[in-house]
Design a protein around this motif. Structure first.
Motif, PDB file in Angstrom:
ATOM      1  N   SER A  62     -34.059 -17.949  -2.266  1.00  0.00           N
ATOM      2  CA  SER A  62     -34.943 -18.794  -1.446  1.00  0.00           C
ATOM      3  C   SER A  62     -35.418 -19.998  -2.247  1.00  0.00           C
ATOM      4  O   SER A  62     -35.505 -19.959  -3.473  1.00  0.00           O
ATOM      5  CB  SER A  62     -36.165 -17.987  -0.970  1.00  0.00           C
ATOM      6  OG  SER A  62     -37.019 -17.700  -2.067  1.00  0.00           O
ATOM      7  N   ALA A  64     -38.386 -21.018  -2.336  1.00  0.00           N
ATOM      8  CA  ALA A  64     -39.669 -20.663  -2.951  1.00  0.00           C
ATOM      9  C   ALA A  64     -39.457 -20.111  -4.358  1.00  0.00           C
ATOM     10  O   ALA A  64     -40.160 -20.489  -5.303  1.00  0.00           O
ATOM     11  CB  ALA A  64     -40.404 -19.643  -2.080  1.00  0.00           C
ATOM     12  N   GLU A 102     -41.548  -9.076  -5.459  1.00  0.00           N
ATOM     13  CA  GLU A 102     -40.858  -9.841  -4.437  1.00  0.00           C
ATOM     14  C   GLU A 102     -40.555  -8.889  -3.280  1.00  0.00           C
ATOM     15  O   GLU A 102     -40.307  -7.707  -3.501  1.00  0.00           O
ATOM     16  CB  GLU A 102     -39.543 -10.417  -4.955  1.00  0.00           C
ATOM     17  CG  GLU A 102     -39.693 -11.401  -6.087  1.00  0.00           C
ATOM     18  CD  GLU A 102     -38.349 -11.940  -6.570  1.00  0.00           C
ATOM     19  OE1 GLU A 102     -38.348 -12.983  -7.235  1.00  0.00           O
ATOM     20  OE2 GLU A 102     -37.309 -11.300  -6.282  1.00  0.00           O
ATOM     21  N   CYS A 103     -40.545  -9.412  -2.056  1.00  0.00           N
ATOM     22  CA  CYS A 103     -40.305  -8.579  -0.881  1.00  0.00           C
ATOM     23  C   CYS A 103     -39.050  -9.066  -0.170  1.00  0.00           C
ATOM     24  O   CYS A 103     -38.853 -10.269   0.012  1.00  0.00           O
ATOM     25  CB  CYS A 103     -41.502  -8.631   0.057  1.00  0.00           C
ATOM     26  SG  CYS A 103     -43.036  -8.086  -0.744  1.00  0.00           S
ATOM     27  N   GLU A 104     -38.201  -8.109   0.226  1.00  0.00           N
ATOM     28  CA  GLU A 104     -36.892  -8.481   0.743  1.00  0.00           C
ATOM     29  C   GLU A 104     -36.287  -7.375   1.596  1.00  0.00           C
ATOM     30  O   GLU A 104     -36.908  -6.329   1.816  1.00  0.00           O
ATOM     31  CB  GLU A 104     -35.956  -8.834  -0.407  1.00  0.00           C
ATOM     32  CG  GLU A 104     -35.921  -7.806  -1.530  1.00  0.00           C
ATOM     33  CD  GLU A 104     -35.515  -8.453  -2.853  1.00  0.00           C
ATOM     34  OE1 GLU A 104     -34.317  -8.635  -3.065  1.00  0.00           O
ATOM     35  OE2 GLU A 104     -36.409  -8.772  -3.662  1.00  0.00           O
ATOM     36  N   ASP A 190     -48.864 -13.836   2.350  1.00  0.00           N
ATOM     37  CA  ASP A 190     -47.692 -14.681   2.590  1.00  0.00           C
ATOM     38  C   ASP A 190     -46.919 -14.162   3.790  1.00  0.00           C
ATOM     39  O   ASP A 190     -47.102 -13.016   4.229  1.00  0.00           O
ATOM     40  CB  ASP A 190     -46.767 -14.684   1.364  1.00  0.00           C
ATOM     41  CG  ASP A 190     -46.070 -16.033   1.163  1.00  0.00           C
ATOM     42  OD1 ASP A 190     -45.980 -16.807   2.138  1.00  0.00           O
ATOM     43  OD2 ASP A 190     -45.617 -16.302   0.038  1.00  0.00           O
ATOM     44  N   SER A 191     -46.055 -15.024   4.327  1.00  0.00           N
ATOM     45  CA  SER A 191     -45.171 -14.622   5.424  1.00  0.00           C
ATOM     46  C   SER A 191     -43.930 -15.498   5.386  1.00  0.00           C
ATOM     47  O   SER A 191     -43.929 -16.589   4.811  1.00  0.00           O
ATOM     48  CB  SER A 191     -45.880 -14.769   6.777  1.00  0.00           C
ATOM     49  OG  SER A 191     -46.224 -16.118   7.026  1.00  0.00           O
ATOM     50  N   ALA A 192     -42.857 -14.999   5.988  1.00  0.00           N
ATOM     51  CA  ALA A 192     -41.599 -15.742   6.002  1.00  0.00           C
ATOM     52  C   ALA A 192     -40.661 -15.094   7.005  1.00  0.00           C
ATOM     53  O   ALA A 192     -40.961 -14.050   7.598  1.00  0.00           O
ATOM     54  CB  ALA A 192     -40.968 -15.754   4.614  1.00  0.00           C
ATOM     55  N   ALA A 196     -35.042 -17.690   5.189  1.00  0.00           N
ATOM     56  CA  ALA A 196     -35.396 -18.207   3.858  1.00  0.00           C
ATOM     57  C   ALA A 196     -34.361 -17.807   2.813  1.00  0.00           C
ATOM     58  O   ALA A 196     -34.251 -18.450   1.762  1.00  0.00           O
ATOM     59  CB  ALA A 196     -36.774 -17.698   3.448  1.00  0.00           C
ATOM     60  N   LEU A 230     -37.846 -13.260   0.253  1.00  0.00           N
ATOM     61  CA  LEU A 230     -38.121 -14.219   1.322  1.00  0.00           C
ATOM     62  C   LEU A 230     -39.218 -15.211   0.912  1.00  0.00           C
ATOM     63  O   LEU A 230     -39.290 -16.318   1.448  1.00  0.00           O
ATOM     64  CB  LEU A 230     -38.557 -13.500   2.603  1.00  0.00           C
ATOM     65  CG  LEU A 230     -37.444 -12.950   3.507  1.00  0.00           C
ATOM     66  CD1 LEU A 230     -36.670 -11.841   2.826  1.00  0.00           C
ATOM     67  CD2 LEU A 230     -38.035 -12.445   4.827  1.00  0.00           C
ATOM     68  N   THR A 231     -40.086 -14.798  -0.020  1.00  0.00           N
ATOM     69  CA  THR A 231     -41.229 -15.619  -0.416  1.00  0.00           C
ATOM     70  C   THR A 231     -41.326 -15.674  -1.943  1.00  0.00           C
ATOM     71  O   THR A 231     -40.527 -15.080  -2.652  1.00  0.00           O
ATOM     72  CB  THR A 231     -42.535 -15.027   0.149  1.00  0.00           C
ATOM     73  OG1 THR A 231     -42.675 -13.683  -0.319  1.00  0.00           O
ATOM     74  CG2 THR A 231     -42.533 -15.031   1.674  1.00  0.00           C
ATOM     75  N   SER A 232     -42.328 -16.374  -2.432  1.00  0.00           N
ATOM     76  CA  SER A 232     -42.540 -16.478  -3.875  1.00  0.00           C
ATOM     77  C   SER A 232     -42.916 -15.125  -4.475  1.00  0.00           C
ATOM     78  O   SER A 232     -43.443 -14.249  -3.785  1.00  0.00           O
ATOM     79  CB  SER A 232     -43.662 -17.477  -4.174  1.00  0.00           C
ATOM     80  OG  SER A 232     -43.309 -18.773  -3.779  1.00  0.00           O
TER      81      SER A 232
END
Length: 258
Positions: A62, A64, A102-104, A190-192, A196, A230-232
């Motif tokens: 991503s 980010a 990190e989330c994925e 956070d959201s995404a 991303a 998906l996010t930082s």
């Protein structure tokens, strides 16, 4: 020579929980190929000591994450059995040096994927199911002062993965538009959406299979593939609980304590 020395330095840093100078400083001429071969050397040494490869992770997919760490292309690392946790686990922070989460989305494969020329349809056909996942990234490099070659050699800066417990088939799931919300200690941070990750997490898995073919490595049936954050990334502190909630595929959570 660089490969053996770099592998030894990173493994010693991991064992002693002490950071080292960037490899790109110690070995200014280190190439991307040498960095990947260093990673493979570390994995082979860990397997020789009894660890088992259970999957792969894709990093820096991503914007980010690329912006956060100053890299401009994805990378990958290996998942070993001693790195894995499940939804709801409490995890000791003592095993890490400077961890972040990190989330994925994780793919669990039912067929091998060996590049080159793997397509998105190949990934769909090879996927058994998907689950939410949290990856703990960590760096053996001082203050995360990494260049691309540093993170590649350092197993894609991977440390652990927490796998959710709601297996979901791909049928009818639009991965590009799947939404995700991240909570830290119950507060949304956070959201995404899936787009991303290289526009679609399926594209990330295809990229991985094709990239690994250069080193005669394939994705195996039964392996877990982390498709990219998906996010930082977010720093972890003592007593933190992180939860990632995804539309359609459920959630995954982990608590971290000293």
């Amino acid at each position: 020579m660089i490969i053996d020395e770099a592998a030894a330095r990173l493994m010693e840093a991991e064992e002693r929980k002490k950071v080292i100078e960037p490899l790109t400083v110690t070995y200014p001429g280190i190439t991307v190929d040498e960095a990947y071969l260093t990673q493979l050397e570390i994995v082979q040494r860990r397997v020789a000591k009894g660890a088992k490869i259970v999957g792969k992770k894709i990093g820096a997919t991503s914007k980010a994450i690329q912006n956060m760490f100053g890299v401009n292309q994805p990378d990958y690392g290996h998942l070993l059995d001693d790195m894995m946790f499940v939804d709801g686990d409490t995890i000791s922070l003592k095993q890490y040096i400077q961890p972040k989460v990190e989330c994925e989305i994780a793919f669990i494969l039912k067929k091998d994927l060996k590049g080159p020329n793997i397509t998105l349809m190949d990934v769909i056909e090879a996927t058994d199911y998907i689950v939410p996942a949290i990856e703990v990234i960590d760096s053996r490099i001082l203050d995360w002062k990494i260049k691309f070659e540093d993170t590649v050699a350092d197993n894609g800066s991977s440390a652990s993965a927490i796998i959710g417990g709601n297996p979901t088939k791909l049928n009818g799931i639009d991965l590009a538009h799947i939404g995700m919300v991240v909570y830290k200690n119950g507060v949304m941070i956070d959201s995404a959406a899936g787009a991303a990750v290289l526009g679609n997490p399926l594209r990330a898995v295809a990229w991985l299979a094709n990239s690994l073919s250069k080193y005669e490595v394939s994705l195996k049936a039964g392996e877990i593939i982390l498709s990219g954050a998906l996010t930082s990334a977010v720093e972890i502190e003592d007593q933190d609980t992180f939860t990632a909630e995804f539309a359609h595929i459920g959630s995954v959570s982990a608590t971290f304590k000293r």
